[in-house]
Design an enzyme around this catalytic site. Structure first.
Site, PDB file in Angstrom:
ATOM      1  CG  PHE A   1       2.390   0.014   2.703  1.00 42.90           C
ATOM      2  CD1 PHE A   1       1.552   0.642   3.618  1.00 42.90           C
ATOM      3  CD2 PHE A   1       2.151  -1.319   2.400  1.00 42.90           C
ATOM      4  CE1 PHE A   1       0.505  -0.039   4.218  1.00 42.90           C
ATOM      5  CE2 PHE A   1       1.107  -2.010   2.985  1.00 42.90           C
ATOM      6  CZ  PHE A   1       0.285  -1.370   3.900  1.00 42.90           C
TER       7      PHE A   1
ATOM      8  CG  ASP B   1      -7.247   1.956  -2.865  1.00 42.70           C
ATOM      9  OD1 ASP B   1      -6.710   2.221  -1.768  1.00 42.70           O
ATOM     10  OD2 ASP B   1      -8.285   2.502  -3.252  1.00 42.70           O
TER      11      ASP B   1
ATOM     12  CE1 TYR C   1      -0.095   5.642   1.203  1.00 45.72           C
ATOM     13  CE2 TYR C   1       1.706   5.254  -0.331  1.00 45.72           C
ATOM     14  CZ  TYR C   1       1.168   5.138   0.929  1.00 45.72           C
ATOM     15  OH  TYR C   1       1.886   4.528   1.925  1.00 45.72           O
TER      16      TYR C   1
ATOM     17  CG  HIS D   1      -3.789  -0.791   7.408  1.00 44.66           C
ATOM     18  ND1 HIS D   1      -3.222   0.452   7.292  1.00 44.66           N
ATOM     19  CD2 HIS D   1      -3.734  -1.360   6.175  1.00 44.66           C
ATOM     20  CE1 HIS D   1      -2.847   0.632   6.034  1.00 44.66           C
ATOM     21  NE2 HIS D   1      -3.140  -0.448   5.336  1.00 44.66           N
TER      22      HIS D   1
END
Length: 258
Positions: free
Chosen positions: A84, A71, A73, A198
Site C-alpha cells: 500500500f 502484489d 503497484y 478491499h
C-alpha cells in the site's frame, strides 16, 4: 546488477522460515525469478533489492500488526516493497495516488486520527506494522503478472509461522485475497483478525463487511480496534498519522486509547 537470493531476507525472518530454503518450492521460485529478472530488470517492480523491504524494516521481534496486500503497484514510480505504500512526493490530488490509499486516509480521518499527509507508510513499518504483499514482485503494467512464479509457498509459510510463533498480533485482512489466508492465521493463539472489503475502488463499499460505509459516512474501525487491542496486551499503540503541529485540528492519538 542485483541478484536475487535468500541472503536478501533478514536473518530473523530466515530463521522463522526454517527449512523452507531446502525445499523444491524455494528452488522453483529462485530459478523462475532469476529467469524473469535477467532479461527484464528495468520492468520489474519493486527493484529486486527491495523485494524483502517489508521484512527488513519490520524485524520479527517488533511485529505488532500485519496488513496484507496482494502484489506491488504495477504503475511506474509507485512500488516501494511495502504493501500500500508509495513515495511521499506523489501528490494526493494526482491520478497516480492509488484509490486504496485515498480510502485508507478517509478511514483514518473518520476514526479520529486525521488524514494521511502523503502515501508513504515507512513510519508504520518502523512501529511494527508489517506491510506484506503476498506476491513480492510484478512486471510494469501487468497486475498479478508474478503471482504464479512461486511466491505463494514462501508467503504462506511465513504467515503461518508468524501467527504460531507470535501471540497477540493484529491482522488486517482487506478483500478476498487477504481473507484467503485466514486458515493460516487461525493456527496462531490470541490473534485479533479484522476483516473487510478491499479499500480500493468501488468495492470498498460493496460487501457485507465494507471498508467504508456508503458515502464514506463511517469506517470499518480497524485502526482504532487495532490500537485498543495493543493497549490491552500491554503494547504501545500505533501512531497511524504523525502527531500534528500546533494549530492543526487533528486530535492527539494517545488520548483515544487512554
Amino acid at each position: 546488477m542485483h541478484s536475487f537470493s535468500a541472503d536478501d531476507i533478514p536473518q530473523d525472518w530466515r530463521a522463522l522460515l526454517g527449512n523452507y530454503f531446502e525445499t523444491p518450492e524455494w528452488e522453483s521460485l529462485n530459478t523462475r525469478l532469476q529467469k524473469e529478472i535477467a532479461p527484464n530488470l528495468g520492468n520489474i517492480r519493486p527493484e529486486p533489492q527491495n523485494f524483502f523491504k517489508a521484512l527488513a524494516l519490520t524485524p520479527l521481534s517488533k511485529v505488532k500488526v500485519v496488513i496484507l496486500g496482494q502484489d506491488p503497484y504495477h504503475s511506474p514510480g509507485l512500488a516501494q516493497g511495502l504493501a500500500f505504500s508509495i513515495p511521499a512526493h506523489i501528490p494526493k490530488n494526482s491520478r497516480q495516488f492509488p484509490s486504496s490509499l485515498r480510502n485508507i486516509s478517509k478511514a483514518l480521518a473518520l476514526e479520529g486520527f486525521g488524514n494521511l499527509p502523503n502515501g508513504d507508510l515507512h513510519s508504520w513499518a518502523a512501529q511494527g506494522v508489517l506491510l506484506l504483499n503476498t506476491a513480492l514482485s510484478v512486471e510494469l503494467g501487468e497486475a498479478g503478472s508474478h503471482a504464479n512464479l512461486g511466491w505463494k509457498p514462501l508467503i504462506d509459510r511465513l504467515i503461518s509461522a508468524l501467527a504460531q510463533q507470535k501471540p497477540n498480533l493484529v491482522w488486517m485482512l482487506w478483500g478476498g485475497h487477504a481473507l484467503s489466508k485466514l486458515p493460516l492465521i487461525k493456527l496462531g493463539k490470541n490473534q485479533l483478525i479484522l476483516q473487510s472489503s478491499h479499500p480500493s475502488g468501488l468495492g470498498v463499499y460493496k460487501t457485507s463487511q465494507p471498508f467504508l460505509q456508503p458515502g464514506a459516512k463511517a469506517s470499518c474501525g480497524h485502526f482504532s480496534k487495532a490500537n485498543k487491542w495493543l493497549v490491552q496486551q500491554g503494547l504501545e499503540p500505533i501512531t497511524w498519522v504523525a502527531l500534528s503541529n500546533k494549530g492543526n485540528e487533528d486530535p492527539p492519538q494517545a488520548k483515544l486509547f487512554s
